[in-house]
Write a protein that holds these residues in place. Structure first.
Motif, mmCIF file in Angstrom:
data_model
loop_
_atom_site.group_PDB
_atom_site.id
_atom_site.type_symbol
_atom_site.label_atom_id
_atom_site.label_comp_id
_atom_site.label_asym_id
_atom_site.label_seq_id
_atom_site.Cartn_x
_atom_site.Cartn_y
_atom_site.Cartn_z
ATOM 1 N N PRO A 279 0.823 -1.217 0.000
ATOM 2 C CA PRO A 279 0.000 0.000 0.000
ATOM 3 C C PRO A 279 0.852 1.260 0.000
ATOM 4 O O PRO A 279 1.997 1.261 0.444
ATOM 5 C CB PRO A 279 -0.797 -0.125 1.305
ATOM 6 N N GLY A 280 0.276 2.359 -0.499
ATOM 7 C CA GLY A 280 0.985 3.638 -0.506
ATOM 8 C C GLY A 280 1.926 3.765 -1.681
ATOM 9 O O GLY A 280 1.937 2.947 -2.602
ATOM 10 N N SER A 281 2.727 4.823 -1.662
ATOM 11 C CA SER A 281 3.677 5.071 -2.732
ATOM 12 C C SER A 281 4.982 5.602 -2.148
ATOM 13 O O SER A 281 5.030 6.039 -0.991
ATOM 14 C CB SER A 281 3.111 6.076 -3.748
ATOM 15 N N ILE A 282 6.026 5.568 -2.953
ATOM 16 C CA ILE A 282 7.335 6.015 -2.497
ATOM 17 C C ILE A 282 7.296 7.522 -2.231
ATOM 18 O O ILE A 282 6.703 8.272 -3.004
ATOM 19 C CB ILE A 282 8.414 5.650 -3.545
ATOM 20 N N PRO A 283 7.875 7.995 -1.115
ATOM 21 C CA PRO A 283 7.772 9.429 -0.786
ATOM 22 C C PRO A 283 8.631 10.296 -1.695
ATOM 23 O O PRO A 283 9.660 9.851 -2.215
ATOM 24 C CB PRO A 283 8.286 9.490 0.657
ATOM 25 N N GLY A 284 8.215 11.543 -1.897
ATOM 26 C CA GLY A 284 9.010 12.499 -2.655
ATOM 27 C C GLY A 284 10.194 12.985 -1.825
ATOM 28 O O GLY A 284 10.192 12.871 -0.594
ATOM 29 N N LEU A 285 11.194 13.553 -2.486
ATOM 30 C CA LEU A 285 12.391 14.008 -1.783
ATOM 31 C C LEU A 285 12.083 15.118 -0.774
ATOM 32 O O LEU A 285 12.786 15.267 0.222
ATOM 33 C CB LEU A 285 13.431 14.514 -2.796
ATOM 34 N N GLN A 286 11.041 15.899 -1.025
ATOM 35 C CA GLN A 286 10.709 17.000 -0.124
ATOM 36 C C GLN A 286 9.964 16.522 1.132
ATOM 37 O O GLN A 286 9.808 17.283 2.084
ATOM 38 C CB GLN A 286 9.838 18.043 -0.838
ATOM 39 N N HIS A 287 9.489 15.272 1.138
ATOM 40 C CA HIS A 287 8.688 14.784 2.268
ATOM 41 C C HIS A 287 9.191 13.405 2.704
ATOM 42 O O HIS A 287 8.415 12.446 2.783
ATOM 43 C CB HIS A 287 7.213 14.709 1.878
ATOM 44 N N LEU A 288 10.475 13.306 3.019
ATOM 45 C CA LEU A 288 11.056 12.030 3.409
ATOM 46 C C LEU A 288 10.778 11.742 4.884
ATOM 47 O O LEU A 288 10.981 12.610 5.739
ATOM 48 C CB LEU A 288 12.568 12.038 3.172
ATOM 49 N N PRO A 289 10.329 10.533 5.221
ATOM 50 C CA PRO A 289 10.127 10.175 6.631
ATOM 51 C C PRO A 289 11.467 10.096 7.364
ATOM 52 O O PRO A 289 12.506 9.822 6.750
ATOM 53 C CB PRO A 289 9.468 8.792 6.552
ATOM 54 N N ILE A 290 11.449 10.299 8.660
ATOM 55 C CA ILE A 290 12.672 10.150 9.442
ATOM 56 C C ILE A 290 12.888 8.670 9.736
ATOM 57 O O ILE A 290 11.957 7.865 9.702
ATOM 58 C CB ILE A 290 12.617 10.957 10.758
ATOM 59 N N GLY A 291 14.140 8.310 10.021
ATOM 60 C CA GLY A 291 14.459 6.918 10.326
ATOM 61 C C GLY A 291 14.350 6.041 9.107
ATOM 62 O O GLY A 291 14.823 6.376 8.017
ATOM 63 N N CYS A 292 13.691 4.905 9.259
ATOM 64 C CA CYS A 292 13.469 4.002 8.123
ATOM 65 C C CYS A 292 12.398 4.604 7.222
ATOM 66 O O CYS A 292 11.266 4.840 7.646
ATOM 67 C CB CYS A 292 13.033 2.628 8.614
ATOM 68 N N ARG A 293 12.750 4.845 5.972
ATOM 69 C CA ARG A 293 11.836 5.543 5.064
ATOM 70 C C ARG A 293 10.673 4.676 4.595
ATOM 71 O O ARG A 293 9.706 5.174 4.037
ATOM 72 C CB ARG A 293 12.625 6.081 3.867
#
Length: 329
Positions: A279-293
């Motif tokens: 589920p979901g999609s790969i995040p954009g460079l401007q909205h990267l999650p912290i830790g494990c992406r």
């Protein structure tokens, strides 16, 4: 000794005064004569990593690494010109968009001849010119272009995208590189032509001992031709091992999802049934999650995942995950 040895490579993009960590502490080693696959969804940072290796990133990209060795030489500690000489001589790359990489002002034949090493020719200048034309024609034949005379006289805009991709492969092979980086080399080709190109690359690996880094977002497509696989997600290292290890005992949830989404992974798939998809999609460079992406999409995510996991190795099978369930090995 490894041909290419990279440890904790990070690539930062400076955009509108903001620094974005596009590739985060990725490690990878390629042995002499090895075919390594680099896989992940579009946007995983595979192409950026490849471009960093050959040194074609512009000034807005900043490359750092604990180790960046080519045949034992630390490239990041060498002067820029010396680094370019080494890479230009020993490494070639097949890019994703051949039409934009070829020179529109020169014919195909001229571009291939220009890429040939002059040391392989001898005699007077007119004899060398004939040898160059013959070598260019041989390369066009090798990549499956039968009408080489018409192709050599053509300009890039007169050819299809698939033919331009074959020309790009011919130009890369003209350098006789020790390492060939193939970034989606068969993206615009039909299935039969794809198999022909992969067989060509495999024969070059076996006959010329040429190392190959094969980049693709389709795990199944390149698994038939690779010895080892490295999996990336959103600029981070996920998992690496032999192709057999990755397919038979994947540790990381993302690798498991990639394998589950291929028809080959399940022999009992019913006709017209849906394949597994994360589920979901790969995040954009401007909205990267912290830790494990992978955290926002991961079925195993917990509080611990806000910290980036360390790379662990088990019998040469490496994984970067807090909850990889290696006890299943």
């Amino acid at each position: 000794m490894n041909l290419l040895d990279i440890k904790n490579l990070s690539i930062e993009l400076t955009s509108h005064g903001e620094n974005i960590l596009a590739v985060d502490r990725v490690s990878m080693a390629i042995k002499d004569g090895e075919i390594r696959g680099l896989v992940g969804e579009s946007g995983s940072g595979k192409s950026i990593l490849a471009q960093a290796i050959i040194g074609v990133l512009d000034d807005k990209w900043h490359v750092e690494a604990d180790r960046f060795h080519w045949q034992g030489k630390d490239l990041l500690r060498l002067p820029l010109e010396e680094r370019k000489q080494i890479i230009t001589k020993d490494v070639a790359m097949i890019f994703q968009e051949p039409m934009s990489c070829l020179d529109p002002t020169n014919s195909i034949g001229e571009q291939i001849e220009e890429s040939l090493d002059s040391k392989q020719f001898s005699g007077y200048f007119w004899q060398k010119a004939q040898q160059r034309k013959a070598a260019a024609a041989k390369l066009l034949h090798k990549v499956g272009i039968k009408n080489h005379q018409a192709c050599a006289k053509s300009y890039p805009h007169q050819l299809t995208n698939a033919l331009c991709q074959r020309v790009m492969i011919a130009i890369a092979l003209a350098k006789r590189p020790k390492l060939l980086i193939a970034d989606e080399p068969t993206a615009s080709m039909e299935a039969s032509n794809q198999a022909q190109i992969f067989r060509l690359l495999a024969s070059l690996n076996q006959l010329k001992n040429m190392s190959i880094l094969l980049i693709s977002h389709e795990l199944e497509k390149i698994s038939h031709w690779t010895d080892y696989l490295t999996v990336m997600y959103s600029g981070q290292f996920v998992e690496a091992g032999t192709t057999e290890q990755i397919f038979n005992t994947p540790f990381h949830p993302y690798t498991k999802a990639l394998i589950a989404s291929t028809p080959r992974a399940k022999n009992d798939v019913e006709k017209k049934s849906r394949l597994h998809a994360m589920p979901g999609s790969i995040p954009g460079l401007q909205h990267l999650p912290i830790g494990c992406r992978l955290g926002p999409r991961c079925p195993n995510a917990q509080k611990k995942c806000v910290r980036a996991p360390q790379i662990e190795s088990y019998h040469g099978h490496q994984v970067s995950c807090h909850f990889s369930h290696r006890e299943d090995y």
